[in-house]
Write a protein that holds these residues in place. Structure first.
Motif, PDB file in Angstrom:
ATOM      1  N   LYS A  51       9.920   4.152   3.028  1.00 62.88           N
ATOM      2  CA  LYS A  51       8.535   3.921   2.637  1.00 62.88           C
ATOM      3  C   LYS A  51       7.617   4.886   3.364  1.00 62.88           C
ATOM      4  CE  LYS A  51       9.238  -0.915   1.692  1.00 62.88           C
ATOM      5  NZ  LYS A  51       9.171  -2.256   2.238  1.00 62.88           N
ATOM      6  N   GLY A  52       6.467   5.090   2.770  1.00 60.33           N
ATOM      7  CA  GLY A  52       5.488   5.961   3.414  1.00 60.33           C
ATOM      8  C   GLY A  52       4.168   5.858   2.690  1.00 60.33           C
ATOM      9  N   ALA A  53       3.073   6.158   3.411  1.00 55.92           N
ATOM     10  CA  ALA A  53       1.745   6.055   2.802  1.00 55.92           C
ATOM     11  C   ALA A  53       1.566   7.139   1.745  1.00 55.92           C
ATOM     12  CB  ALA A  53       0.669   6.174   3.868  1.00 55.92           C
ATOM     13  N   THR A  54       2.143   8.299   1.963  1.00 49.96           N
ATOM     14  CA  THR A  54       2.170   9.320   0.922  1.00 49.96           C
ATOM     15  C   THR A  54       3.634   9.573   0.580  1.00 49.96           C
ATOM     16  OG1 THR A  54       2.320  11.128   2.495  1.00 49.96           O
ATOM     17  CG2 THR A  54       0.107  10.473   1.822  1.00 49.96           C
ATOM     18  N   LEU A  55       3.826  10.189  -0.578  1.00 51.24           N
ATOM     19  CA  LEU A  55       5.200  10.421  -1.021  1.00 51.24           C
ATOM     20  C   LEU A  55       5.947  11.353  -0.090  1.00 51.24           C
ATOM     21  CD1 LEU A  55       5.133  10.816  -4.852  1.00 51.24           C
ATOM     22  CD2 LEU A  55       6.504   9.256  -3.516  1.00 51.24           C
ATOM     23  N   PHE A  56       5.228  12.363   0.394  1.00 51.81           N
ATOM     24  CA  PHE A  56       5.876  13.360   1.240  1.00 51.81           C
ATOM     25  C   PHE A  56       6.414  12.694   2.503  1.00 51.81           C
ATOM     26  CE2 PHE A  56       5.330  18.001   2.831  1.00 51.81           C
ATOM     27  CZ  PHE A  56       6.668  18.220   2.591  1.00 51.81           C
ATOM     28  N   THR A  88      15.495   8.958   8.306  1.00 52.73           N
ATOM     29  CA  THR A  88      15.825   7.911   9.269  1.00 52.73           C
ATOM     30  C   THR A  88      17.049   7.136   8.817  1.00 52.73           C
ATOM     31  OG1 THR A  88      14.289   6.435   8.181  1.00 52.73           O
ATOM     32  CG2 THR A  88      13.477   7.609  10.112  1.00 52.73           C
ATOM     33  N   THR A  89      17.343   7.170   7.510  1.00 53.27           N
ATOM     34  CA  THR A  89      18.544   6.486   7.058  1.00 53.27           C
ATOM     35  C   THR A  89      19.625   7.458   6.625  1.00 53.27           C
ATOM     36  OG1 THR A  89      17.518   6.298   4.898  1.00 53.27           O
ATOM     37  CG2 THR A  89      17.423   4.358   6.306  1.00 53.27           C
ATOM     38  N   SER A  90      19.203   8.647   6.171  1.00 55.35           N
ATOM     39  CA  SER A  90      20.201   9.594   5.692  1.00 55.35           C
ATOM     40  C   SER A  90      20.531  10.606   6.786  1.00 55.35           C
ATOM     41  CB  SER A  90      19.641  10.336   4.468  1.00 55.35           C
ATOM     42  OG  SER A  90      20.095  11.656   4.463  1.00 55.35           O
ATOM     43  N   PRO A  91      21.789  10.927   6.978  1.00 56.00           N
ATOM     44  CA  PRO A  91      22.144  11.876   8.029  1.00 56.00           C
ATOM     45  C   PRO A  91      21.781  13.316   7.683  1.00 56.00           C
ATOM     46  CG  PRO A  91      24.083  11.213   6.830  1.00 56.00           C
ATOM     47  CD  PRO A  91      22.969  10.384   6.298  1.00 56.00           C
ATOM     48  N   LYS A 120       0.830  -1.210   0.000  1.00 54.89           N
ATOM     49  CA  LYS A 120       0.000   0.000   0.000  1.00 54.89           C
ATOM     50  C   LYS A 120       0.862   1.256   0.000  1.00 54.89           C
ATOM     51  CE  LYS A 120      -4.451  -1.202   1.996  1.00 54.89           C
ATOM     52  NZ  LYS A 120      -5.296  -1.149   3.198  1.00 54.89           N
ATOM     53  N   ASP A 121       2.112   1.110   0.357  1.00 53.75           N
ATOM     54  CA  ASP A 121       2.973   2.276   0.522  1.00 53.75           C
ATOM     55  C   ASP A 121       3.737   2.607  -0.756  1.00 53.75           C
ATOM     56  OD1 ASP A 121       2.142   2.364   3.059  1.00 53.75           O
ATOM     57  OD2 ASP A 121       3.997   1.612   3.960  1.00 53.75           O
ATOM     58  N   TYR A 122       4.220   3.820  -0.787  1.00 57.33           N
ATOM     59  CA  TYR A 122       5.185   4.185  -1.809  1.00 57.33           C
ATOM     60  C   TYR A 122       6.571   3.899  -1.274  1.00 57.33           C
ATOM     61  CZ  TYR A 122       1.779   6.803  -4.544  1.00 57.33           C
ATOM     62  OH  TYR A 122       0.725   7.171  -5.322  1.00 57.33           O
ATOM     63  N   GLN A 123       7.447   3.454  -2.145  1.00 55.64           N
ATOM     64  CA  GLN A 123       8.831   3.374  -1.733  1.00 55.64           C
ATOM     65  C   GLN A 123       9.652   4.362  -2.552  1.00 55.64           C
ATOM     66  OE1 GLN A 123      11.208  -0.384  -1.432  1.00 55.64           O
ATOM     67  NE2 GLN A 123      12.579   0.892  -2.650  1.00 55.64           N
ATOM     68  N   VAL A 124      10.353   5.220  -1.864  1.00 51.52           N
ATOM     69  CA  VAL A 124      11.168   6.219  -2.539  1.00 51.52           C
ATOM     70  C   VAL A 124      12.623   5.792  -2.439  1.00 51.52           C
ATOM     71  CG1 VAL A 124      11.968   8.584  -2.422  1.00 51.52           C
ATOM     72  CG2 VAL A 124       9.579   8.085  -2.094  1.00 51.52           C
ATOM     73  N   ALA A 125      13.303   5.776  -3.562  1.00 46.49           N
ATOM     74  CA  ALA A 125      14.739   5.518  -3.535  1.00 46.49           C
ATOM     75  C   ALA A 125      15.421   6.792  -4.020  1.00 46.49           C
ATOM     76  CB  ALA A 125      15.094   4.348  -4.432  1.00 46.49           C
ATOM     77  N   ALA A 133       7.159   9.566   2.769  1.00 48.32           N
ATOM     78  CA  ALA A 133       8.275   8.709   2.386  1.00 48.32           C
ATOM     79  C   ALA A 133       9.559   9.524   2.275  1.00 48.32           C
ATOM     80  CB  ALA A 133       7.957   8.012   1.077  1.00 48.32           C
ATOM     81  N   PHE A 134       9.445  10.727   1.704  1.00 50.60           N
ATOM     82  CA  PHE A 134      10.622  11.580   1.552  1.00 50.60           C
ATOM     83  C   PHE A 134      11.195  11.981   2.904  1.00 50.60           C
ATOM     84  CE2 PHE A 134       9.855  12.340  -2.954  1.00 50.60           C
ATOM     85  CZ  PHE A 134      11.145  12.494  -3.401  1.00 50.60           C
ATOM     86  N   ARG A 135      10.286  12.375   3.817  1.00 58.11           N
ATOM     87  CA  ARG A 135      10.769  12.764   5.141  1.00 58.11           C
ATOM     88  C   ARG A 135      11.337  11.562   5.883  1.00 58.11           C
ATOM     89  NH1 ARG A 135       9.128  18.048   6.819  1.00 58.11           N
ATOM     90  NH2 ARG A 135       9.815  19.188   4.981  1.00 58.11           N
TER      91      ARG A 135
END
Lengths: 397, 370
Positions: A74-79, A87-90, A43-48, A81-83
């Motif tokens: 991942k996130g339910a909306t793209l925004f 959690t992985t990027s410093p 159901k989520d978007y995955q942003v790479a 997911a971007f934010r």
């Protein structure tokens, strides 16, 4: 005393007001985004997000390691997911320099408008990055391929799209503002270039720079056809070529002709211009496609006497027929297989005969499938390169 | 401050700034959402209708060349009724100031400083306005004169740099949106530019006597109108009628498309600077009219004591005038009628009363007594 008081006020004011805004972001706090791939994960978007590593791009300090890194979230909306990327990027991802947006086929099937909204609404991004659809592979995989010639893979995609669309007619470069324009314009459906990977080695192995022929490469493949904002199908390179001729997107290209003896002759198209005309025949719209092309003979492997004007004339006629067939094939596919007007014929009718368009507008796709299109190509062969007759002809027996 | 004099050339520059004002960025969106690809026709129509309105306002102010509208409305209608009209105008100027302040704040917080509170931007602008007000109209006019060549240069550069992006077929088909829509859209381009020029009813008495006042004023209005028309046309052929309505600042988006050989690009901040300067002049002229009117209405000796309090009222109003940008864009549609009331209806009414009173008694109505 009063003077000193004034000086203090001025100093305090200028110190607090002129030193910049408080949510300033220094360059070393930003992760500069070069490309984004958007996939569906349930159901989520995955942003790479492909983020540039400044040290590695720098020609002095760089080398050895990959110049970019990939963050996924991942996130339910793209925004979200971007934010969530943080959690992985410093660093906070800065999107102003995005070059490439790659959508997976699944996302494209669901509709690109939803995806575009965030990127258009956000004030950081500009509207000049290219949009592509990943064919048969997850979009994320496209962002995961390292490219030897250009350090940043998303730049490489952008550049190869730009270079190809300039000199190779099956490829067209579609930027996001063009896409939005086509999505909102009457009587035209959008297309997007497709991209895929070749080679079967795991993509990460491409990171080693020790091999000359990298195991995994990015390939611009077919043309994705949309009905509205939803992916409907794919056009083969030769059909895409017809599309690009009709919509006047070709700048220069190379094509081949068959000689009478079955061998091939390559023609380099130097410049070409397409004009569309809409005529009314018995109240029915008829589209006339007029192509005018200047070309050179680029490669000749058959035994023709191209030093004779008669041969050139014949070649021109052959080339005209071939160009017409190319365009016809493309239109036929769209009319019979998909019934989607990607050429903007409807838009042309709207612009030239707005009243007629009102009657056709509702079921334009039906009308489009029966639309009569006439092709007229004028091919001029201007020169034959540095040689006249080819080596195969003048070679001693 | 009533003795501050500005030259006719400075007046022309102020008129140009005033007409371009805040409309440089927002007008294309308003006008294109109403008239689609025929928006350029509406722009022209607005110009054709608006220029005579500017001329009418000039002629009207010349009935009492030395008096502002606050003064002569009381001369014509008496102390109480005239005072009511004067207060109405002052309220109108105050709203103009705060609404345009809000536009600046909205633009900056949308495009540049997204996390900065809008009040900070308002405060900076208000400090600037109070400062300019204390320096007087002469300084404001000279500032305009100094900035003008640069602004004109940047404006022309913007147009030239955008020419490669132009697609003329975007305005086809012509005249299909219906006369009603074209007329309605032309209201935007005539009211927000020319009708709001009723502020000059307060400023024209400050202009030094010259034979060329009318000519320079009309030339200014003409150039401003041409600039507005060309911006509408340019945005339309660069971005196209389908996307513009959904963009809040279409001119800015158009400027983002500037790209000369992958080298000269990302220059849209130039447009933003241009816009903020011209909008500043629109705010300060409104504010000046407000302050001058207030002084005259309350018969104060000068404005200095009032500048800071009124500036702070404008600062508060700018924040309170609308809860969000959506509401603002909705409100804009009703602003048209207010502009028309202040620029056409009320002056016409006053003009009629003037004629009546001139005919029946008061032969020396037009003599300056104040």
């Amino acid at each position: 005393m009063k003077r000193i008081g004034q000086m203090i006020v001025v100093c305090v004011l200028s110190l607090s007001l002129m030193t910049g805004c408080w949510n300033r972001r220094e360059l070393d706090e930003l992760g500069i985004l070069s490309g984004v791939a958007i996939d569906r994960a349930g159901k989520d978007y995955q942003v790479a997000a492909q983020v540039i590593i400044p040290d590695q791009v720098n020609s002095r300090t760089g080398g050895g390691k990959a110049p970019v890194t990939l963050y996924k979230a991942k996130g339910a909306t793209l925004f979200e997911a971007f934010r969530n990327l943080t959690t992985t990027s410093p660093r906070k991802i800065y999107t102003a320099h995005i070059q490439t947006l790659v959508l997976s086929e699944e996302v494209a099937h669901e509709g690109v408008a939803k995806v575009l909204d965030l990127l258009v609404r956000n004030q950081e991004t500009r509207m000049n990055y290219v949009v592509m659809v990943a064919k048969q592979v997850p979009a994320e995989q496209i962002m995961n391929v390292l490219t030897p010639l250009e350090k940043v893979p998303a730049d490489s995609l952008f550049n190869s799209l730009e270079t190809s669309s300039n000199i190779w007619s099956p490829v067209s470069k579609i930027t996001v503002d063009m896409l939005m324009d086509q999505l909102t314009t009457e009587g035209i459906h959008p297309v997007l270039p497709g991209v895929t990977t070749t080679g079967n080695a795991p993509a990460s192995q491409a990171a080693t720079k020790e091999e000359i022929d990298v195991p995994v490469k990015l390939v611009l493949s077919e043309l994705a056809v949309f009905k509205g904002d939803k992916l409907a199908g794919w056009l083969s390179p030769s059909e895409a070529r017809g599309y690009n001729y009709i919509t006047d997107k070709v700048k220069s290209s190379v094509g081949h002709l068959k000689c009478p003896d079955g061998k091939l002759l390559a023609i380099e198209i130097i410049r070409t211009k397409t004009k569309l005309k809409c005529m009314l025949v018995n109240g029915e719209p008829v589209i006339e496609v007029l192509v005018e092309t200047d070309s050179n003979i680029g490669e000749e492997t058959c035994n023709l006497d191209i030093s004779s004007p008669v041969t050139i004339k014949e070649l021109e006629q052959n080339a005209e027929i071939r160009a017409n067939t190319l365009m016809k094939k493309s239109v036929d596919t769209m009319q019979q297989k998909y019934k989607i007007d990607i050429f903007g014929f409807g838009n042309l009718i709207y612009k030239t005969h707005p009243k007629l368009w009102k009657t056709l507008e509702k079921d334009w796709d039906e009308h489009f499938s029966k639309l009569q299109v006439i092709y007229k190509t004028k091919m001029h062969i201007r020169n034959t390169g540095m040689t006249s007759n080819s080596l195969t002809r003048i070679m001693k027996e | 401050m009533a003795n501050g004099k500005i030259s006719t050339k400075q007046l022309a520059v102020l008129v140009i700034y005033f007409i371009i004002g805040d409309m440089l960025l927002v007008l294309p969106s308003l006008i294109v959402s109403a008239a689609k690809q025929d928006a350029w026709l509406s722009g022209m129509l607005g110009f054709i209708v608006g220029w005579p309105v500017a001329w009418f306002l000039y002629k009207f102010s010349r009935l009492y060349p030395k008096l502002t509208i606050v003064q002569y409305s009381r001369r014509l209608l008496g102390k109480w009724l005239g005072g009511l009209v004067a207060i109405f105008y002052l309220y109108y100027y105050l709203t103009n100031v705060s609404v345009i302040l809000r536009e600046v704040g909205d633009f900056i917080t949308t495009q540049f400083l997204t996390e900065t509170p809008i009040m900070v931007i308002h405060l900076l602008m208000v400090i600037l306005i109070i400062w300019s007000m204390k320096s007087g109209i002469e300084t404001i006019a000279r500032t305009g004169e100094t900035f003008f060549p640069w602004n004109a240069l940047l404006f022309i550069a913007l147009i030239i740099l955008l020419l490669p992006q132009v697609q003329m077929d975007r305005i086809q088909p012509i005249m299909t949106e219906g006369l009603r829509n074209i007329n309605y859209a032309s209201l935007y381009s005539s009211t927000f530019t020319f009708c709001e020029m009723n502020v000059f009813l307060m400023i024209l008495p400050q202009v030094a006597n010259s034979k060329h006042t009318e000519r320079d004023y009309l030339i200014g209005a003409f150039l401003g109108g041409m600039a507005i028309c060309s911006i509408v046309m340019l945005t339309l052929v660069v971005i196209g009628p389908n996307l513009i309505p959904s963009l809040i600042y279409p001119t800015y988006s158009a400027a983002q498309k500037i790209n000369i050989g992958n080298f000269l690009q990302r220059v849209e901040a130039i447009l933003a600077i241009n816009w903020i300067i011209s909008t500043y002049f629109k705010i300060i002229l409104n504010f000046y009219a407000l302050m001058l009117g207030l002084t005259q209405l309350l018969k104060l000796r000068d404005t200095r004591s009032m500048t800071v309090p009124v500036g702070l009222i404008a600062f508060g109003l700018a924040f309170a005038v609308t809860p969000n940008t959506v509401h603002f864009n909705y409100m804009i549609n009703y602003y048209i009628y207010w502009d028309i009331t202040c620029a056409i209806v009320l002056p016409l009414l006053l003009y009629a009363i003037h004629l009546i009173r001139k005919k029946y008694g008061h032969p020396n109505l037009q003599q300056d007594r104040l």
